[in-house]
Design a protein around this motif. Structure first.
Motif, mmCIF file in Angstrom:
data_model
loop_
_atom_site.group_PDB
_atom_site.id
_atom_site.type_symbol
_atom_site.label_atom_id
_atom_site.label_comp_id
_atom_site.label_asym_id
_atom_site.label_seq_id
_atom_site.Cartn_x
_atom_site.Cartn_y
_atom_site.Cartn_z
ATOM 1 N N MET A 100 0.862 -1.176 0.000
ATOM 2 C CA MET A 100 0.000 0.000 0.000
ATOM 3 C C MET A 100 0.899 1.225 0.000
ATOM 4 O O MET A 100 1.887 1.270 0.731
ATOM 5 C CB MET A 100 -0.919 0.015 1.224
ATOM 6 C CG MET A 100 -1.927 -1.120 1.232
ATOM 7 S SD MET A 100 -3.086 -1.004 2.601
ATOM 8 C CE MET A 100 -3.968 0.488 2.163
ATOM 9 N N HIS A 101 0.568 2.195 -0.833
ATOM 10 C CA HIS A 101 1.406 3.374 -0.975
ATOM 11 C C HIS A 101 0.864 4.541 -0.165
ATOM 12 O O HIS A 101 -0.322 4.864 -0.253
ATOM 13 C CB HIS A 101 1.500 3.775 -2.450
ATOM 14 C CG HIS A 101 2.342 4.984 -2.687
ATOM 15 N ND1 HIS A 101 1.817 6.240 -2.892
ATOM 16 C CD2 HIS A 101 3.694 5.132 -2.721
ATOM 17 C CE1 HIS A 101 2.806 7.107 -3.059
ATOM 18 N NE2 HIS A 101 3.952 6.456 -2.965
ATOM 19 N N ASN A 102 1.734 5.153 0.626
ATOM 20 C CA ASN A 102 1.400 6.370 1.356
ATOM 21 C C ASN A 102 1.942 7.540 0.553
ATOM 22 O O ASN A 102 3.128 7.568 0.213
ATOM 23 C CB ASN A 102 2.036 6.337 2.756
ATOM 24 C CG ASN A 102 1.575 7.482 3.629
ATOM 25 O OD1 ASN A 102 1.508 8.626 3.188
ATOM 26 N ND2 ASN A 102 1.280 7.178 4.886
ATOM 27 N N LYS A 103 1.087 8.489 0.237
ATOM 28 C CA LYS A 103 1.490 9.567 -0.668
ATOM 29 C C LYS A 103 2.500 10.534 -0.052
ATOM 30 O O LYS A 103 3.072 11.366 -0.755
ATOM 31 C CB LYS A 103 0.254 10.330 -1.161
ATOM 32 C CG LYS A 103 -0.630 9.508 -2.098
ATOM 33 C CD LYS A 103 -1.811 10.309 -2.588
ATOM 34 C CE LYS A 103 -2.616 9.528 -3.618
ATOM 35 N NZ LYS A 103 -3.127 8.243 -3.077
ATOM 36 N N ARG A 104 2.724 10.446 1.235
ATOM 37 C CA ARG A 104 3.740 11.288 1.858
ATOM 38 C C ARG A 104 5.107 10.632 1.717
ATOM 39 O O ARG A 104 5.258 9.443 1.961
ATOM 40 C CB ARG A 104 3.430 11.511 3.338
ATOM 41 C CG ARG A 104 2.210 12.377 3.605
ATOM 42 C CD ARG A 104 1.956 12.497 5.100
ATOM 43 N NE ARG A 104 1.707 11.173 5.690
ATOM 44 C CZ ARG A 104 1.644 10.944 7.006
ATOM 45 N NH1 ARG A 104 1.852 11.943 7.854
ATOM 46 N NH2 ARG A 104 1.405 9.744 7.473
ATOM 47 N N LEU A 105 6.091 11.432 1.338
ATOM 48 C CA LEU A 105 7.451 10.920 1.247
ATOM 49 C C LEU A 105 7.983 10.584 2.633
ATOM 50 O O LEU A 105 7.562 11.180 3.640
ATOM 51 C CB LEU A 105 8.372 11.955 0.594
ATOM 52 C CG LEU A 105 8.081 12.325 -0.861
ATOM 53 C CD1 LEU A 105 8.961 13.498 -1.286
ATOM 54 C CD2 LEU A 105 8.290 11.137 -1.779
ATOM 55 N N GLN A 106 8.931 9.644 2.698
ATOM 56 C CA GLN A 106 9.549 9.335 3.987
ATOM 57 C C GLN A 106 10.359 10.514 4.503
ATOM 58 O O GLN A 106 10.531 10.681 5.705
ATOM 59 C CB GLN A 106 10.458 8.099 3.861
ATOM 60 C CG GLN A 106 10.967 7.605 5.214
ATOM 61 C CD GLN A 106 11.941 6.461 5.100
ATOM 62 O OE1 GLN A 106 12.572 6.273 4.059
ATOM 63 N NE2 GLN A 106 12.082 5.688 6.162
#
Length: 315
Positions: free
Chosen positions: A3-9
């Protein structure tokens, strides 16, 4: 499943576009020591791993490497954002657009073919390849390779930090560089959690060979240290002692079938050299100054040498 979180690490803040810097940083996007190579290396190792602890570690770091790929790609995209718009909209004059595209040095391929977006290439435009993934399926071997990979990536990030004065880019690169350190520490802990982790693999080495240090490069510059001297080593300075190491005569041999013996004999007879032959060759016929001695002095070799010597003295 992912699952992709749109916030960068890590937040990417680029002060201004810089295609030249983008062409360097893309090394860590699609290069040999870049984030995609790391992610694929650790994912493939994890899928084949039988130890649940190492499997979990590899999946964690592999997934984080993908997040780092996203950070690097975002940096490249921001650095190329101006030229991407200009080349897409053709809003600049032809000469100015040509300058902008070529300002990136090796990234002109990236700008032209990929519209200024991050591409899976290294800093010279070479496409990413699965050959960068060097896993061997043995945990002690692969963990050592992972440690080395993290070390190399850390050095590349360090060099990238040194070639930019953009504070936001420096900050993000510093984060990525430091995560390489953390990953190396984890891989080292995993390696040394394996009892008897050296040498790699199952088969033990042969003690007589494992303890020997052969001083094959001798002369000025010889050094003594813990790598070649002390109780751990049987140091060999007289190379005749190890020529050969075993009790054989040091030559190669094979047992041939009779039909092969006959063919080998025929081949040797047909291709035999005549040590008494010294005929003129093409090199002799075309010999000029600097050619050295020729097979037939009548060809002018001695004369040429004398002339070349005389010319050198005049200079």
């Amino acid at each position: 499943m992912f699952m992709h979180n749109k916030r960068l690490q890590y937040t990417v803040r680029v002060a201004e576009p810089n295609p030249v810097l983008a062409s360097l940083i893309i090394e860590q996007f699609g290069g040999a020591d870049g984030e995609l190579a790391a992610a694929m290396r650790y994912f493939t190792q994890a899928l084949g791993e039988v130890d649940p602890g190492r499997k979990d570690l590899l999946l964690d770091i592999a997934t984080e490497e993908l997040s780092h790929l996203e950070v690097v790609g975002s940096i490249v995209a921001m650095l190329n954002k101006g030229v991407k718009a200009q080349i897409s909209e053709a809003s600049m004059k032809e000469a100015d657009l040509m300058i902008a595209v070529n300002a990136g040095g090796a990234s002109q391929k990236e700008n032209l073919l990929f519209g200024g977006g991050p591409a899976l290439i290294d800093s010279t435009g070479v496409p990413w390849t699965a050959a960068y993934v060097d896993s061997k399926g043995d945990p002690t071997c692969d963990l050592r390779s992972n440690i080395a990979a993290e070390s190399r990536a850390k050095i590349v990030y360090e060099r990238l930090i040194n070639v930019t004065d953009d504070p936001g880019v420096k900050d993000a690169l510093g984060f990525l560089m430091t995560r390489e350190i953390a990953h190396q520490k984890s891989f080292e802990k995993a390696l040394y959690s394996i009892e008897n982790n050296f040498p790699p693999g199952k088969l033990p080495g042969i003690a007589a060979y494992a303890n020997a240090y052969v001083n094959t490069s001798q002369g000025e510059g010889d050094m003594d240290g813990p790598w070649n001297s002390g109780e751990q080593w049987d140091r060999i300075d007289d190379l005749e002692q190890v020529m050969p190491f075993d009790d054989g005569d040091g030559t190669a041999s094979v047992t041939l079938a009779k039909k092969d013996e006959a063919a080998v004999a025929a081949l040797a007879t047909r291709t035999q050299s005549n040590p008494g032959a010294n005929v003129a060759t093409g090199a002799d016929l075309g010999a000029g100054p600097g050619a050295g001695r020729t097979s037939d002095e009548d060809l002018g070799g001695a004369k040429d040498i004398a002339e070349a010597t005389a010319m050198a003295k005049k200079r």
